[in-house]
Scaffold this motif. Structure first.
Motif, PDB file in Angstrom:
ATOM      1  N   CYS A 187       0.812  -1.221   0.000  1.00  2.65           N
ATOM      2  CA  CYS A 187       0.000   0.000   0.000  1.00  2.65           C
ATOM      3  C   CYS A 187       0.843   1.268   0.000  1.00  2.65           C
ATOM      4  N   GLY A 188       2.036   1.204   0.559  1.00  3.52           N
ATOM      5  CA  GLY A 188       2.898   2.378   0.587  1.00  3.52           C
ATOM      6  C   GLY A 188       2.600   3.362   1.703  1.00  3.52           C
ATOM      7  N   ILE A 189       1.538   3.133   2.478  1.00  6.45           N
ATOM      8  CA  ILE A 189       1.179   4.128   3.502  1.00  6.45           C
ATOM      9  C   ILE A 189       1.036   3.539   4.913  1.00  6.45           C
ATOM     10  N   CYS A 190       0.943   2.229   5.055  1.00 10.32           N
ATOM     11  CA  CYS A 190       0.787   1.662   6.403  1.00 10.32           C
ATOM     12  C   CYS A 190       2.089   1.820   7.182  1.00 10.32           C
TER      13      CYS A 190
ATOM     14  N   CYS B 250       5.002  -0.249   5.717  1.00 11.06           N
ATOM     15  CA  CYS B 250       5.519   0.356   4.472  1.00 11.06           C
ATOM     16  C   CYS B 250       6.313   1.621   4.780  1.00 11.06           C
TER      17      CYS B 250
ATOM     18  N   CYS C 109       3.739  -5.332   4.829  1.00  8.01           N
ATOM     19  CA  CYS C 109       2.626  -4.411   4.549  1.00  8.01           C
ATOM     20  C   CYS C 109       1.312  -4.991   5.080  1.00  8.01           C
ATOM     21  N   GLU C 110       0.527  -4.130   5.745  1.00 16.05           N
ATOM     22  CA  GLU C 110      -0.737  -4.576   6.355  1.00 16.05           C
ATOM     23  C   GLU C 110      -1.870  -4.665   5.335  1.00 16.05           C
TER      24      GLU C 110
HETATM   25 ZN    ZN Z   1       1.541  -1.087   3.438  1.00 12.67          ZN
END
Ligand code: ZN
Length: 340
Positions: A91-94, A97, A105-106
């Motif tokens: 996702c790039g935002i959890c 990440c 990554c969640e």
């Molecule tokens: Zn993530």
């Protein structure tokens, strides 16, 4: 355009599929040049009951290519640049990440080539966040082995097992794709490497990579040989990916406080372990899956420094099914790379 597509268990076809749309904001379009095969492709080819996915599926979990086009707001890439792709849709935002622990990554949306369409197609669009530039001097063929083969080993040996210069490591199946990489990475920092092979024809090859001791596990029990070689002291680290056949033997080869890191269970997924042995000997066991974006860049840097993947064969996409069957039969030494 062409795509190598799994239409049913053990049925791969080169299918004509529509090309991707122009890359959107933050996306790049990549022309794929080479795809490297991994055991995850064998699992996918055989079929896995528990894997959530829909067929037909484009296979290919690690690959290299060239930037063919860039969307708006792409700052890091330009057409013509050689790249590799990170194959898990993170996702790039959890929290994981944002801390650079991408493989934790969640909200991961799948692994390309296994859960969702992969890299064995002529063109695809990717978010630039998941694309890594290939340094000068690294061939497309070698780079194709960076995102999984090299990076998985980098993550296992250094992020998880914390391998230190001068330690002794047992590498199972030294002739396999990841086994060959583990030998090279451990030798590069001055470790003593003991490795196993299942066929005498692989002994010269693993010695050429730097292995100090080679055990043919079909002739000798590797746990006895390892204890003999280490004068009963045991090894600091075991690099496991064989699974049920070797796991307990691997624990027996560790010295007190030793570390076992595993990323596979080729010979079977379940085993029993002696818990008294586990805590009394203070073993540390690490499960490892995938790698981080940083590991991919580290791997490419090692390639730029002269560490080349061992290539078993290079095949056109029409011959992939034959290549996967050879991997299943453990007849391979190093990596199989597929070209369009
Ligand atoms: Zn993530």
């Amino acid at each position: 355009m062409r795509a190598l597509t799994l239409v049913a268990d053990r049925q791969l076809v080169v299918a004509a599929v529509p090309p991707p749309p122009p890359p959107g904001p933050g996306e790049v379009q990549i022309r794929v040049g080479a795809v490297a095969l991994n055991h995850i492709d064998v699992w996918g080819y055989r079929g896995m009951a528990f894997a959530k996915r829909k067929l037909p599926l484009v296979i290919g979990a690690e690959a290299s290519g060239e930037i063919a086009g860039v969307g708006d707001m792409v700052t890091r890439f330009r057409p013509g640049q050689n790249v590799v792709m990170y194959g898990a849709l993170t996702c790039g935002i959890c929290r994981a990440c944002s801390e650079g622990r991408d493989n934790l990554c969640e909200n991961v949306a799948g692994i390309m080539g296994f859960h969702v369409d992969g890299f064995a197609r002529e063109y695809l669009n990717m978010p630039q966040r998941l694309v890594i530039a290939v340094p000068e001097g690294v061939s497309g063929r070698d780079a194709a082995c960076a995102p999984i083969a090299f990076s998985t080993v980098q993550h296992m040996l250094f992020d998880n097992a914390g391998l230190q210069p001068g330690e002794t490591v047992l590498v199972h199946a030294g002739g396999s794709g990841i086994g060959t990489v583990a030998i090279m990475m451990a030798k590069q920092i001055g470790c003593t490497v003991i490795t196993t092979v299942g066929d005498d024809s692989k002994i010269a090859g693993v010695k050429a990579l730097g292995a100090d001791h080679v055990i043919n596990y079909r002739n000798d029990r590797f746990e006895h040989e390892t204890r003999r070689i280490t004068r009963k002291k045991g090894v600091d680290v075991v690099f496991e990916h064989v699974g049920a056949d070797t796991f307990n033997g691997s624990l027996l080869t560790l010295k007190r406080g030793g570390r076992l890191v595993t990323c596979g269970s080729t010979s079977g997924p379940t085993t029993t372990i002696n818990l008294m042995q586990l805590f009394q000997q203070q073993y540390r066991i690490f499960g490892s899956f995938g790698a981080t974006l940083r590991n991919v860049a580290e791997s490419l840097d090692k390639m730029a420094g002269g560490m080349h993947p061992v290539i078993d064969t290079e095949v056109p996409i029409e011959d992939v099914a034959t290549a996967l069957r050879r991997m299943e039969g453990r007849q391979v030494f190093g990596k199989i790379v597929v070209y369009f």
